[in-house]
Design a protein around this motif. Structure first.
Motif, short mmCIF file in Angstrom:
data_model
loop_
_atom_site.label_atom_id
_atom_site.label_comp_id
_atom_site.label_asym_id
_atom_site.label_seq_id
_atom_site.Cartn_x
_atom_site.Cartn_y
_atom_site.Cartn_z
N ILE A 275 -12.35 -4.54 -14.40
CA ILE A 275 -12.29 -3.34 -13.58
C ILE A 275 -13.40 -3.38 -12.55
O ILE A 275 -14.46 -3.97 -12.77
N ASN A 276 -13.15 -2.76 -11.39
CA ASN A 276 -14.15 -2.59 -10.34
C ASN A 276 -14.23 -1.12 -9.97
O ASN A 276 -13.22 -0.42 -9.91
N LEU A 277 -15.43 -0.67 -9.67
CA LEU A 277 -15.64 0.63 -9.05
C LEU A 277 -16.47 0.42 -7.80
O LEU A 277 -17.60 -0.06 -7.88
N SER A 278 -15.88 0.73 -6.63
CA SER A 278 -16.52 0.46 -5.35
C SER A 278 -16.77 1.74 -4.58
O SER A 278 -16.01 2.73 -4.69
N TYR A 279 -17.82 1.69 -3.76
CA TYR A 279 -18.15 2.82 -2.89
C TYR A 279 -18.56 2.26 -1.54
O TYR A 279 -19.45 1.42 -1.43
N ASN A 280 -17.89 2.70 -0.49
CA ASN A 280 -18.18 2.28 0.88
C ASN A 280 -18.37 3.52 1.74
O ASN A 280 -17.48 4.35 1.85
N ASP B 4 -5.70 9.10 -2.45
CA ASP B 4 -5.20 8.95 -1.09
C ASP B 4 -4.22 7.79 -0.99
O ASP B 4 -3.21 7.88 -0.30
N LYS B 5 -4.57 6.68 -1.70
CA LYS B 5 -3.74 5.48 -1.60
C LYS B 5 -3.74 4.75 -2.93
O LYS B 5 -4.68 4.87 -3.73
N THR C 289 0.84 -1.19 0.00
CA THR C 289 0.00 0.00 0.00
C THR C 289 0.88 1.24 0.00
O THR C 289 1.77 1.38 0.84
N PHE C 290 0.63 2.12 -0.96
CA PHE C 290 1.33 3.39 -1.03
C PHE C 290 0.37 4.49 -0.56
O PHE C 290 -0.75 4.60 -1.07
N GLU C 291 0.82 5.27 0.39
CA GLU C 291 0.03 6.41 0.84
C GLU C 291 0.53 7.65 0.10
O GLU C 291 1.72 7.97 0.13
N LYS D 269 -9.65 6.93 -3.22
CA LYS D 269 -9.87 8.32 -2.85
C LYS D 269 -11.11 8.39 -1.97
O LYS D 269 -12.23 8.15 -2.44
N GLY D 270 -10.91 8.68 -0.71
CA GLY D 270 -12.03 8.75 0.22
C GLY D 270 -12.77 7.43 0.28
O GLY D 270 -12.18 6.38 0.57
#
Length: 708
Positions: free
Chosen positions: A702-707, A624-625, A614-616, A662-663
């Motif tokens: 590809i995936n696009l996720s929202y949590n 963000d990461k 993981t790169f911050e 991102k967020g």
């Protein structure tokens, strides 16, 4: 070369993000709901233990796959666990109907399963229900070795316990949209809420794929699939002592099936897959569990009332060639009701006890319709249009009483002793009707009468666990049992039924954290003595399959799991399993002796290596990461038949995932089988021919996720 250029460009874009600085993280990233770092797995309570033991305290070989690992390794079904869990093997047979699981060389291609599956406390006794789509999972626990003392029938190989996300542990919205090559699409969404003492959640999962393999005879894809699943969960904390919970799950799937190709093992040559009768498998499944937990200062009480309904239909070209020999349609309906009560001691003390009772009723109605085509009528010299219908009405009922006690500081300090025992009774009956249709003339026969089968077995367990600092050493002796049953296809009276199989499992292991908790180690050695093992065989004519009992078998080997906290930002996990499973006494007839041969469907090696970083990213408005995950998996050698004439050599594959965060948003680039390795996921013989199913080819998505 083109692929390497694309990789270089992608890495370059990450490094050149405006105003960004990539900093390798030196802390443990914990995105799953348990908030537990991977190297502290020993402190996680294993739900399948029933006595709420932590992983490090369990005198058994256990793998825990967290929500984080499920997400990062794109584990979508139980077949994805092959290689990632030591000594677990689940071949891809070409449909969700045929989905047996093998652990330590113990499994069953047809008949009752030898590995138990539980999902949110619901027992999945029928093997054709095992292959379902994963979504909103919290964890997967794999307990290797017989678990009959607490779970009873058909857990001779082990237990897989699947837990889904609870609204009492997570509140918010989860949503994901995915797309990939070969027409793969996936949409899933779930909302988890809590209001005071009441929790509720609803989630949906939609999956579609165009198929990986082409039927060259019909010029269409063999294996398109569409499935829709849903889950509704309600939790009510009536008081600080009482919780009532209900989990309702369902799945409907419609899939093309069985992309089998003719194979010549002597020449290792493969023909293009193609046959005249399209094959398919459709399934509707509903599962529901009412779970009541009560606890006081003196005891805990748990009640699980579960119901499962399944309605499925299989349509299959039985000869798998362009010739119109014959096809088979199987239609079955399953109704299953189970009840379990467990009374146990309160919060952990020096002496802990657990007593329980369970019962179940399973009813299966099955119809098998065999229809001969024009080529079949000619080849088998039939008088004309010919078909026959077999109807089976099967009923299985059982009851059990079990108990287990655990004493800490037994005889000496830091030594724990566990003693368990179970009495398991089961009765099965089968009604059978055989109807033929010869050129429109229908006649019903009832010339075969299956005897009812009942059995009672005692399943004991003894285990010792000794703690030395941060290390737990254990020794376990436990018995295993798999029920006997009826062969729906047979040609000789002696093959009408098959007997139960039994095993005695000896295991030594350790669980420890070393280098100041930098590395978690779980290692085990096992020795399993098996009697009357149920072995898959084709009937003498080649038109169907059945189970027969081998004499005696032996499975021995070991398992190793290593997990490390991030070093220079890298998290690593290694899993390795070794199984040496052979027949020690297996005389097929006066001239055929398979003693000393390897047991089919038992890979000698299973290997996985997982590394992620993981790169911050500092001072960036875009990201963000960034996460990079690589997974290597391998399994083999695997023998396909008792005679050991054909085997699948060791195969391996590499998967990768690159995530941009991102967020609350995450975007993933996914690649599976990056090196495009080709191997056989299944092999069998029928009608004098050899057939194989190939592995899925390289694919990207590809995936696009929202949590939130």
């Amino acid at each position: 070369m083109i692929r390497k250029k694309h990789q270089a460009v992608l890495i370059g874009l990450i490094l050149l993000l405006p105003g960004s600085q990539l900093v390798s993280q030196n802390v443990i990233i914990t995105n799953d709901t348990t908030k537990t770092p991977e190297v502290r797995l020993g402190e996680v309570v294993i739900k399948a233990s029933k006595d709420q033991l932590q992983l490090k305290e369990m005198p058994a070989s256990v793998s825990l796959i967290s929500a984080k690992e499920i997400e990062q390794n794109e584990i979508e079904t139980l077949t994805s666990l092959t290689g990632t869990v030591p000594n677990l093997f689940m071949p891809d047979y070409g449909s969700k109907l045929t989905s047996p699981i093998y652990i330590r060389g113990i499994g069953s291609r047809i008949g009752e399963p030898a590995v138990g599956l539980y999902v949110d406390d619901i027992p999945y006794f029928e093997k054709s229900s095992h292959n379902f789509d994963f979504f909103d999972l919290e964890s997967i626990e794999v307990l290797r070795g017989p678990q009959g003392t607490l779970f009873g029938r058909n857990t001779r190989g082990g237990i897989i316990n699947v837990s889904t996300l609870s609204p009492m542990d997570f509140q918010g919205l989860k949503a994901q949209a995915s797309a990939g090559t070969y027409g793969k699409y996936n949409l899933r969404a779930g909302y988890y809420g809590k209001s005071g003492d009441f929790g509720y959640s609803a989630s949906l999962n939609y999956r579609k794929q165009a198929g990986y393999f082409e039927n060259t005879y019909l010029n269409e894809m063999f294996d398109p699939m569409t499935s829709l699943g849903g889950r509704l969960r309600l939790v009510y904390d009536v008081s600080k002592h009482l919780r009532i919970e209900n989990v309702l799950s369902s799945e409907m799937s419609d899939e093309g099936a069985y992309p089998y190709a003719l194979y010549n093992s002597a020449k290792d040559s493969l023909s293009k897959a193609g046959y005249d009768h399209p094959s398919a498998y459709n399934r509707s499944m509903i599962s529901d569990a009412l779970v009541i937990n009560y606890k006081s200062n003196k005891m805990k009480l748990k009640s699980v009332t579960a119901y499962q309904y399944m309605d499925d239909l299989q349509d299959i070209d039985q000869d798998f060639t362009p010739a119109s020999l014959f096809s088979v349609t199987q239609d079955q309906i399953l109704n299953q009701l189970s009840q379990e009560l467990i009374l146990q001691s309160p919060e952990k003390k020096a002496f802990n006890w657990l007593f329980g009772a369970s019962g179940f009723l399973q009813m299966v109605d099955r119809e098998v319709d065999v229809t001969y085509g024009e080529d079949g009528v000619t080849k088998y010299k039939l008088p004309g249009a010919y078909s026959y219908l077999k109807k089976y009405d099967k009923s299985v009922q059982g009851a059990a009483f079990f108990g287990q006690v655990r004493a800490d500081d037994f005889l000496i300090d830091n030594l724990s002793a566990t003693l368990g025992i179970r009495g398991d009774y089961e009765k099965a009956s089968l009604n059978y009707v055989y109807t033929t249709n010869v050129m429109g003339n229908i006649s019903t026969k009832a010339d075969t009468i299956y005897p009812s089968m009942d059995d009672f077995v005692i399943l004991p367990k003894v285990a010792l666990d000794y703690r030395v600092g941060k290390t737990n050493l254990y020794a376990t002796v436990v018995s295993g049992y798999k029920t006997g049953g009826f062969n729906s296809t047979f040609e000789r009276p002696e093959n009408l039924t098959y007997k139960p199989e039994y095993s005695l499992n000896y295991e030594l292991g350790l669980k420890t954290s070393v280098f100041d908790n930098q590395i978690y180690i779980d290692a085990a050695l096992f020795y399993i003595d098996m009697k009357d093992q149920q072995i898959y065989q084709t009937v003498p004519s080649g038109k169907g399959s059945m189970l027969k009992n081998a004499g005696e078998s032996l499975s021995q080997g070991g398992e190793l799991t290593l997990k490390a906290i991030p070093v220079c930002g890298f998290e690593t996990a290694i899993n390795y399993g070794y199984t040496h499973a052979t027949f020690t006494k297996h005389f097929v007839n006066e001239t055929t002796d398979y003693s000393g041969n390897f047991i089919p469907y038992a890979p000698m090696h299973t290997v996985s290596f997982n590394i992620n970083k993981t790169f911050e990213i500092k001072h960036s408005n875009l990201l963000d990461k960034v996460k990079l995950n690589l997974l290597y998996r391998g399994a083999g050698d695997t023998y396909w038949k008792e005679d050991n004439d054909v085997k699948e050599p060791y195969f391996d594959m590499v998967d990768a995932k690159l995530s941009f965060i991102k967020g609350d948003f995450q975007f993933d680039l996914i690649g599976s089988n990056l090196l495009n390795k080709q191997y056989h996921t299944f092999y069998f013989t029928a009608l004098g021919n050899e057939y194989v199913q190939l592995s899925k080819p390289q694919w990207f998505g590809i995936n696009l996720s929202y949590n939130l």
